[in-house]
Design a protein around this motif. Structure first.
Motif, PDB file in Angstrom:
ATOM      1  N   ALA A  82       0.845  -1.189   0.000  1.00 27.31           N
ATOM      2  CA  ALA A  82       0.000   0.000   0.000  1.00 27.31           C
ATOM      3  C   ALA A  82       0.887   1.249   0.000  1.00 27.31           C
ATOM      4  CB  ALA A  82      -0.916  -0.002   1.213  1.00 27.31           C
ATOM      5  N   LYS A  83       0.394   2.270  -0.644  1.00 24.71           N
ATOM      6  CA  LYS A  83       1.144   3.516  -0.834  1.00 24.71           C
ATOM      7  C   LYS A  83       1.749   4.038   0.475  1.00 24.71           C
ATOM      8  CE  LYS A  83       0.198   7.019  -4.035  1.00 24.71           C
ATOM      9  NZ  LYS A  83      -0.776   7.853  -4.713  1.00 24.71           N
ATOM     10  N   GLU A  84       0.978   3.981   1.553  1.00 29.18           N
ATOM     11  CA  GLU A  84       1.441   4.546   2.830  1.00 29.18           C
ATOM     12  C   GLU A  84       2.577   3.754   3.472  1.00 29.18           C
ATOM     13  OE1 GLU A  84      -2.324   2.107   3.761  1.00 29.18           O
ATOM     14  OE2 GLU A  84      -1.679   3.472   2.180  1.00 29.18           O
ATOM     15  N   LEU A  85       2.865   2.549   2.976  1.00 26.04           N
ATOM     16  CA  LEU A  85       3.948   1.738   3.538  1.00 26.04           C
ATOM     17  C   LEU A  85       5.203   1.712   2.682  1.00 26.04           C
ATOM     18  CD1 LEU A  85       2.269  -1.468   4.994  1.00 26.04           C
ATOM     19  CD2 LEU A  85       3.087   0.535   6.184  1.00 26.04           C
ATOM     20  N   ARG A  86       5.145   2.241   1.483  1.00 22.11           N
ATOM     21  CA  ARG A  86       6.293   2.160   0.585  1.00 22.11           C
ATOM     22  C   ARG A  86       7.500   2.913   1.148  1.00 22.11           C
ATOM     23  NH1 ARG A  86       2.490   3.203  -4.464  1.00 22.11           N
ATOM     24  NH2 ARG A  86       1.267   1.316  -4.172  1.00 22.11           N
ATOM     25  N   GLY A  87       8.658   2.320   0.947  1.00 24.04           N
ATOM     26  CA  GLY A  87       9.891   2.923   1.435  1.00 24.04           C
ATOM     27  C   GLY A  87      10.164   2.630   2.894  1.00 24.04           C
ATOM     28  N   GLN A  88       9.359   1.761   3.523  1.00 24.68           N
ATOM     29  CA  GLN A  88       9.535   1.447   4.942  1.00 24.68           C
ATOM     30  C   GLN A  88       9.948  -0.001   5.185  1.00 24.68           C
ATOM     31  OE1 GLN A  88       6.190   2.790   7.331  1.00 24.68           O
ATOM     32  NE2 GLN A  88       5.694   4.341   5.808  1.00 24.68           N
ATOM     33  N   GLY A  89      10.290  -0.723   4.107  1.00 26.91           N
ATOM     34  CA  GLY A  89      10.750  -2.092   4.263  1.00 26.91           C
ATOM     35  C   GLY A  89       9.662  -3.148   4.135  1.00 26.91           C
ATOM     36  N   ALA A  90       8.420  -2.750   3.937  1.00 20.75           N
ATOM     37  CA  ALA A  90       7.330  -3.727   3.827  1.00 20.75           C
ATOM     38  C   ALA A  90       7.496  -4.607   2.587  1.00 20.75           C
ATOM     39  CB  ALA A  90       5.975  -3.024   3.813  1.00 20.75           C
ATOM     40  N   GLY A  91       7.988  -4.040   1.491  1.00 13.76           N
ATOM     41  CA  GLY A  91       8.204  -4.816   0.275  1.00 13.76           C
ATOM     42  C   GLY A  91       9.264  -5.880   0.470  1.00 13.76           C
ATOM     43  N   LYS A  92      10.348  -5.523   1.158  1.00 11.92           N
ATOM     44  CA  LYS A  92      11.406  -6.500   1.431  1.00 11.92           C
ATOM     45  C   LYS A  92      10.898  -7.601   2.356  1.00 11.92           C
ATOM     46  CE  LYS A  92      15.283  -3.506   0.493  1.00 11.92           C
ATOM     47  NZ  LYS A  92      16.392  -2.731   1.016  1.00 11.92           N
ATOM     48  N   GLU A  93      10.097  -7.226   3.346  1.00 12.11           N
ATOM     49  CA  GLU A  93       9.512  -8.217   4.249  1.00 12.11           C
ATOM     50  C   GLU A  93       8.563  -9.146   3.484  1.00 12.11           C
ATOM     51  OE1 GLU A  93       8.551 -10.288   7.816  1.00 12.11           O
ATOM     52  OE2 GLU A  93      10.273  -9.091   7.191  1.00 12.11           O
ATOM     53  N   LEU A  94       7.769  -8.578   2.596  1.00 17.26           N
ATOM     54  CA  LEU A  94       6.866  -9.375   1.766  1.00 17.26           C
ATOM     55  C   LEU A  94       7.655 -10.368   0.919  1.00 17.26           C
ATOM     56  CD1 LEU A  94       4.036  -9.976   0.568  1.00 17.26           C
ATOM     57  CD2 LEU A  94       4.441  -8.060  -1.017  1.00 17.26           C
ATOM     58  N   MET A  95       8.750  -9.934   0.326  1.00 19.46           N
ATOM     59  CA  MET A  95       9.570 -10.821  -0.504  1.00 19.46           C
ATOM     60  C   MET A  95      10.247 -11.896   0.337  1.00 19.46           C
ATOM     61  SD  MET A  95       9.247 -10.249  -3.678  1.00 19.46           S
ATOM     62  CE  MET A  95       7.560 -10.287  -3.113  1.00 19.46           C
ATOM     63  N   ARG A  96      10.729 -11.537   1.516  1.00 21.02           N
ATOM     64  CA  ARG A  96      11.348 -12.522   2.407  1.00 21.02           C
ATOM     65  C   ARG A  96      10.335 -13.622   2.727  1.00 21.02           C
ATOM     66  NH1 ARG A  96      11.376 -14.244   7.284  1.00 21.02           N
ATOM     67  NH2 ARG A  96       9.981 -12.688   8.163  1.00 21.02           N
ATOM     68  N   ARG A  97       9.131 -13.221   3.060  1.00 28.37           N
ATOM     69  CA  ARG A  97       8.075 -14.182   3.394  1.00 28.37           C
ATOM     70  C   ARG A  97       7.652 -14.990   2.164  1.00 28.37           C
ATOM     71  NH1 ARG A  97       5.578 -13.536   8.377  1.00 28.37           N
ATOM     72  NH2 ARG A  97       6.408 -11.790   9.591  1.00 28.37           N
ATOM     73  N   THR A  98       7.589 -14.353   1.008  1.00 28.83           N
ATOM     74  CA  THR A  98       7.209 -15.049  -0.224  1.00 28.83           C
ATOM     75  C   THR A  98       8.192 -16.167  -0.535  1.00 28.83           C
ATOM     76  OG1 THR A  98       6.145 -13.061  -1.116  1.00 28.83           O
ATOM     77  CG2 THR A  98       6.826 -14.736  -2.709  1.00 28.83           C
ATOM     78  N   ILE A 113       9.596 -14.794 -12.377  1.00 30.01           N
ATOM     79  CA  ILE A 113       8.658 -13.677 -12.236  1.00 30.01           C
ATOM     80  C   ILE A 113       8.660 -12.824 -13.499  1.00 30.01           C
ATOM     81  CG2 ILE A 113       8.801 -13.567  -9.718  1.00 30.01           C
ATOM     82  CD1 ILE A 113      10.740 -11.174 -10.039  1.00 30.01           C
ATOM     83  N   SER A 114       7.578 -12.137 -13.695  1.00 28.15           N
ATOM     84  CA  SER A 114       7.480 -11.083 -14.695  1.00 28.15           C
ATOM     85  C   SER A 114       7.478  -9.792 -13.895  1.00 28.15           C
ATOM     86  CB  SER A 114       6.185 -11.230 -15.501  1.00 28.15           C
ATOM     87  OG  SER A 114       6.004 -10.109 -16.335  1.00 28.15           O
ATOM     88  N   ALA A 115       8.577  -9.069 -13.936  1.00 26.40           N
ATOM     89  CA  ALA A 115       8.760  -7.897 -13.077  1.00 26.40           C
ATOM     90  C   ALA A 115       8.692  -6.600 -13.876  1.00 26.40           C
ATOM     91  CB  ALA A 115      10.120  -7.972 -12.378  1.00 26.40           C
ATOM     92  N   GLN A 116       8.139  -5.585 -13.258  1.00 25.18           N
ATOM     93  CA  GLN A 116       8.224  -4.271 -13.885  1.00 25.18           C
ATOM     94  C   GLN A 116       9.705  -3.901 -13.951  1.00 25.18           C
ATOM     95  OE1 GLN A 116       5.516  -1.250 -12.510  1.00 25.18           O
ATOM     96  NE2 GLN A 116       3.915  -2.769 -12.101  1.00 25.18           N
ATOM     97  N   SER A 117      10.117  -3.392 -15.083  1.00 31.24           N
ATOM     98  CA  SER A 117      11.541  -3.152 -15.354  1.00 31.24           C
ATOM     99  C   SER A 117      12.225  -2.278 -14.320  1.00 31.24           C
ATOM    100  CB  SER A 117      11.711  -2.535 -16.740  1.00 31.24           C
ATOM    101  OG  SER A 117      11.250  -3.423 -17.727  1.00 31.24           O
ATOM    102  N   TYR A 118      11.510  -1.305 -13.766  1.00 30.78           N
ATOM    103  CA  TYR A 118      12.144  -0.409 -12.798  1.00 30.78           C
ATOM    104  C   TYR A 118      12.515  -1.129 -11.500  1.00 30.78           C
ATOM    105  CZ  TYR A 118       8.054   0.237  -9.740  1.00 30.78           C
ATOM    106  OH  TYR A 118       7.022   0.041  -8.852  1.00 30.78           O
ATOM    107  N   LEU A 119      12.037  -2.366 -11.321  1.00 28.75           N
ATOM    108  CA  LEU A 119      12.340  -3.133 -10.111  1.00 28.75           C
ATOM    109  C   LEU A 119      13.497  -4.119 -10.294  1.00 28.75           C
ATOM    110  CD1 LEU A 119       8.674  -3.749  -8.983  1.00 28.75           C
ATOM    111  CD2 LEU A 119      10.370  -2.297  -7.843  1.00 28.75           C
ATOM    112  N   LEU A 120      14.240  -3.982 -11.407  1.00 30.04           N
ATOM    113  CA  LEU A 120      15.368  -4.867 -11.699  1.00 30.04           C
ATOM    114  C   LEU A 120      16.346  -4.941 -10.523  1.00 30.04           C
ATOM    115  CD1 LEU A 120      17.077  -6.577 -13.724  1.00 30.04           C
ATOM    116  CD2 LEU A 120      18.079  -4.427 -14.488  1.00 30.04           C
ATOM    117  N   LYS A 121      16.734  -3.811  -9.974  1.00 35.86           N
ATOM    118  CA  LYS A 121      17.701  -3.779  -8.875  1.00 35.86           C
ATOM    119  C   LYS A 121      17.107  -4.426  -7.615  1.00 35.86           C
ATOM    120  CE  LYS A 121      20.735  -0.612  -6.340  1.00 35.86           C
ATOM    121  NZ  LYS A 121      20.254  -0.373  -4.987  1.00 35.86           N
ATOM    122  N   PHE A 122      15.853  -4.108  -7.303  1.00 37.40           N
ATOM    123  CA  PHE A 122      15.176  -4.660  -6.124  1.00 37.40           C
ATOM    124  C   PHE A 122      15.188  -6.189  -6.171  1.00 37.40           C
ATOM    125  CE2 PHE A 122      11.204  -6.226  -4.161  1.00 37.40           C
ATOM    126  CZ  PHE A 122      11.364  -5.770  -2.873  1.00 37.40           C
TER     127      PHE A 122
END
Length: 148
Positions: A82-98, A113-122
């Motif tokens: 969700a927009k209000e959580l971006r940049g706070q590590g929630a995405g990394k936590e989601l990926m760790r759990r995934t 995965i089929s990833a949006q190109s801007y997320l290549l580094k992530f």
């Protein structure tokens, strides 16, 4: 504090399914202005990993596939925070759990995965490697990536 759940399609309550569809619509259709068909008949095959905040709102989500359910490899998609959580590590936590759920349910298997190109580094930081040229997916630049 996020509370995390992993459920099959059949295990989701009506309320949970509605909340998941609502956040997917808000992120993928409204925010990204992408008129892709979100209801693609893959939800029934997927495991749904989602995080819920104190108010009960779904704030992080992805759907997970076993080998052969979508690709030859295991896979995940519809990744969002969700927009209000971006940049706070929630995405990394989601990926760790995934990746943890994939390992627990399917063993040590490659993940595609089929990833949006801007997320290549992530995704690269998570061990994924680009395996395709960039392509257009409903107006958004994507690349295929695999984690061996």
């Amino acid at each position: 504090m996020i509370q995390w759940f992993t459920k099959s399609f059949e295990e989701l309550t009506n309320k949970e399914l509605y909340a998941i569809m609502q956040v997917r619509f808000n992120v993928f259709i409204v925010e990204q202005n992408c008129m892709a068909e979100d209801l693609d008949d893959y939800d029934q095959k997927a495991l749904h990993l989602f995080g819920v905040d104190e108010s009960g709102k779904v704030v992080a989500y992805t759907r997970i596939f076993g080998p052969g359910d979508k690709y030859e490899e295991a896979a995940f998609g519809r990744v969002l925070t969700a927009k209000e959580l971006r940049g706070q590590g929630a995405g990394k936590e989601l990926m760790r759990r995934t990746l943890e759920v994939i390992a627990e349910r399917f063993g040590k298997v490659p993940v595609k995965i089929s990833a949006q190109s801007y997320l290549l580094k992530f995704y690269g930081e998570l061990g994924f490697e680009q395996v395709s040229e960039e392509y257009d997916d409903h107006g958004l630049a994507h690349i295929d990536m695999i984690r061996p």
